[in-house]
Design an enzyme around this catalytic site. Structure first.
Site, PDB file in Angstrom:
ATOM      1  N   CYS A 103      42.200  34.945  35.528  1.00  0.00           N
ATOM      2  CA  CYS A 103      41.895  33.549  35.171  1.00  0.00           C
ATOM      3  C   CYS A 103      41.716  33.415  33.649  1.00  0.00           C
ATOM      4  CB  CYS A 103      40.682  33.045  35.945  1.00  0.00           C
ATOM      5  SG  CYS A 103      40.547  31.230  35.985  1.00  0.00           S
ATOM      6  N   HIS A 192      42.169  34.153  41.429  1.00  0.00           N
ATOM      7  CA  HIS A 192      41.021  35.058  41.547  1.00  0.00           C
ATOM      8  C   HIS A 192      41.177  35.994  42.748  1.00  0.00           C
ATOM      9  CE1 HIS A 192      38.154  33.483  38.525  1.00  0.00           C
ATOM     10  NE2 HIS A 192      38.752  32.330  38.744  1.00  0.00           N
ATOM     11  N   GLU A 194      39.532  38.552  43.305  1.00  0.00           N
ATOM     12  CA  GLU A 194      38.206  39.099  43.653  1.00  0.00           C
ATOM     13  C   GLU A 194      37.319  38.105  44.392  1.00  0.00           C
ATOM     14  OE1 GLU A 194      37.141  36.781  39.978  1.00  0.00           O
ATOM     15  OE2 GLU A 194      38.916  37.651  40.902  1.00  0.00           O
TER      16      GLU A 194
END
Length: 253
Positions: A103, A192, A194
């Site tokens: 990001c 993202h 994660e």
């Protein structure tokens, strides 16, 4: 005597402060990243670059790879820590160190290497987004991967132009540069990998409470999250293989 196994060592360059929710539920963003990208027998170090904490230049050679996190800050901003981060990223590039940008990390990597970043003309992108792989060789060695992967997004800035010599390897209907590579040692991902849906739902609440987004937009993003899942395992596999593989990005992803 057998040869001693060398411990792999990675650094998370954290460009955001831990929210109270992430601290309480996950123990902080560091734990979120290590859970997603880390493996047993590795050492992961945390550097809160958003607070001015950076690795020493003479320590950089000890690391096998670096991850740059997301951030509420603009990657094109001129805060002292962002300018210092750009210098660090240029240094890591010169050293051919593996760097994964997520990001804001994706955007600031692009800026540091000579690309252009700015506000997205189409506004916020929050929720699940289908990302299409556009380079045929990108997933050659993983023939079990679909041509499009769903990922969690939360950004209002984007890469306008990749650095000279970089390759755009994934796009979406919303964003022209969802993923790019630079050489065989740099990978930027706009989404993202994660994030859990739980983390994003809390983030939507915080953006709504601070009037960054409108209620209708937030409700729409939340409703779409309820009916679909991100391809987290695929994204984690991509990130791990990039950080830990010995070949080029085109071969290892």
């Amino acid at each position: 005597m057998g040869t001693e196994r060398v411990e792999k060592r990675y650094a998370l360059l954290l460009a955001c402060k831990d929210s109270e929710y992430v601290k309480q539920v996950y123990g902080g963003y560091f734990n979120v990243f290590v859970a997603a990208f880390g493996e047993e027998g590795e050492r992961w170090d945390l550097f809160r670059v958003v607070e001015g904490v950076f690795p020493e230049m003479n320590e950089l050679g000890k690391y096998d790879g670096f991850v740059v996190s997301g951030s509420p800050f603009d990657a094109y901003g001129n805060e002292c820590w962002i300018l210092k981060l750009c210098i660090l990223l240029r240094t890591l590039n010169a050293m051919s160190k593996k760097v994964l940008g997520i990001c804001f990390g994706h955007q600031v990597l692009c800026r540091a290497l000579g690309g252009k970043v700015g506000k997205a003309s189409s506004g916020w992108d929050i929720g699940l987004r289908k990302v299409r792989i556009v380079k045929g060789a990108f997933l050659d060695d993983l023939d079990d991967f679909p041509p499009a992967l769903s990922i969690i997004e939360c950004h209002q800035d984007e890469v306008w132009e990749v650095p000279k010599g970089a390759e755009v390897v994934a796009i979406s209907d919303k964003t022209g540069v969802e993923m790019f590579t630079f050489g065989d040692h740099i990978l930027g991902i706009q989404g993202h990998p994660e994030y859990t849906k739980d983390i994003l739902n809390n983030l939507i609440d915080r953006l709504l409470n601070t009037s960054c987004i409108e209620k209708g937009f937030a409700d729409d993003a939340r409703s779409k999250l309820q009916i679909a899942e991100p391809d987290r395992k695929c994204w984690e596999r991509i990130c791990k293989m990039f950080l830990k593989g010995d070949g080029t990005v085109g071969k290892i992803i």
